[in-house]
Design an enzyme around this catalytic site. Structure first.
Site, PDB file in Angstrom:
ATOM      1  N   SER A 137       0.842  -1.194   0.000  1.00  0.00           N
ATOM      2  CA  SER A 137       0.000   0.000   0.000  1.00  0.00           C
ATOM      3  C   SER A 137       0.874   1.238   0.000  1.00  0.00           C
ATOM      4  O   SER A 137       1.966   1.250   0.587  1.00  0.00           O
ATOM      5  CB  SER A 137      -0.908   0.019   1.232  1.00  0.00           C
ATOM      6  OG  SER A 137      -1.607   1.266   1.336  1.00  0.00           O
ATOM      7  N   TYR A 150      -1.565   0.613  10.379  1.00  0.00           N
ATOM      8  CA  TYR A 150      -1.654  -0.102   9.096  1.00  0.00           C
ATOM      9  C   TYR A 150      -0.467   0.253   8.216  1.00  0.00           C
ATOM     10  O   TYR A 150       0.163  -0.623   7.600  1.00  0.00           O
ATOM     11  CB  TYR A 150      -2.966   0.274   8.420  1.00  0.00           C
ATOM     12  CG  TYR A 150      -3.131  -0.240   7.002  1.00  0.00           C
ATOM     13  CD1 TYR A 150      -3.538  -1.547   6.765  1.00  0.00           C
ATOM     14  CD2 TYR A 150      -2.912   0.599   5.912  1.00  0.00           C
ATOM     15  CE1 TYR A 150      -3.703  -2.012   5.471  1.00  0.00           C
ATOM     16  CE2 TYR A 150      -3.079   0.142   4.612  1.00  0.00           C
ATOM     17  CZ  TYR A 150      -3.474  -1.164   4.399  1.00  0.00           C
ATOM     18  OH  TYR A 150      -3.634  -1.624   3.113  1.00  0.00           O
TER      19      TYR A 150
END
Length: 245
Positions: A137, A150
């Site tokens: 990501s 995250y």
């Protein structure tokens, strides 16, 4: 082409598997939900897959990862590409209040994913060929208040895959981390998903499929996120800290 998809029920994984199916690949779909795996497998056969088998497994567990991956490879009769595509976004506010929530985010997105990556790397190195492709990501490129737990997991995963790619440099296999920007999937339900920066799962899947064959070891999806994140990474803290991103 023989492909193992770990986290096959994710939207990006399913869209990527459809591209492999159109090439007539043999696929093994791994995930927790037998019914959904079976439905996806049936669809892939219609789309051209030579085989589409399933294996139910909790990928967050790191017990016996090497042996389990070996079982998957034997079930498929060998492997050319391994795609690791599972993860959770989690809630940053909850992670800040509750250590167990933060632990779950880190365990699923980094600890367990790292275990599968290392097992896959060992197997591909033994056979001297093949591709390991991992969904990361852009959140891992710089810590932001909105999702830094995250993001930390994805940053660690990116460093791991870059290291594996370096390890593979003279050995034949390849390792790639694909970093999508915001993508319209079930994971992002509830977000305001309007604007030109949002991609669809099929758009990201096209990048993932191409990355298995060429480029890397770091690929952004879509491509323009490479330049957006270059700017964000290099913003002075005095400016960055005033931004609500």
């Amino acid at each position: 082409m023989r492909v193992i998809v770990l986290g096959a029920t994710s939207a990006i994984a399913e869209a990527t598997a459809r591209l492999y199916a159109a090439e007539g690949a043999d696929l093994l779909l791994v995930g927790r939900h037998a019914g959904k795996l079976s439905s996806i497998a049936s669809d892939l056969k219609i789309r051209g897959a030579s085989r589409a088998e399933t294996a139910v497994h909790d990928l967050a567990s790191v017990q016996g990862v090497d042996a389990t991956l070996g079982d998957f490879i034997r079930q498929l009769g060998g492997v050319d590409h391994i795609l690791i595509a599972y993860g959770i976004l989690g809630d940053q506010a909850d992670a800040e209040r509750d250590q167990s929530v933060a632990n779950d985010i880190l365990q699923i997105n980094f600890n367990s994913a790292a275990a599968w990556c290392l097992a896959a790397a060992a197997e591909l190195e033994r056979q001297g060929r093949g591709s390991l492709v991992v969904i990361g990501s852009v959140a891992g490129d710089r810590g932001r208040r909105a999702n830094f737990v995250y993001g930390a997991a994805k940053a660690g995963l990116a460093a791991l895959i870059e290291g594996i790619a370096h390890r593979f440099a003279t050995k034949g296999p390849r390792a790639v981390i694909v970093k999508p920007g915001p993508t319209i999937t079930p994971m992002t339900e509830g977000f305001d998903r309007k604007g030109l920066l949002w991609a669809t799962a099929p758009q990201v899947a096209a990048v993932v499929r191409a990355a298995a064959d060429r480029g890397g070891p770091v690929v952004y999806a879509p491509w323009f996120w490479r330049y957006i994140m270059l700017i964000i990474r290099n913003l002075p803290s005095a400016i960055f800290n005033r931004m609500d991103i």
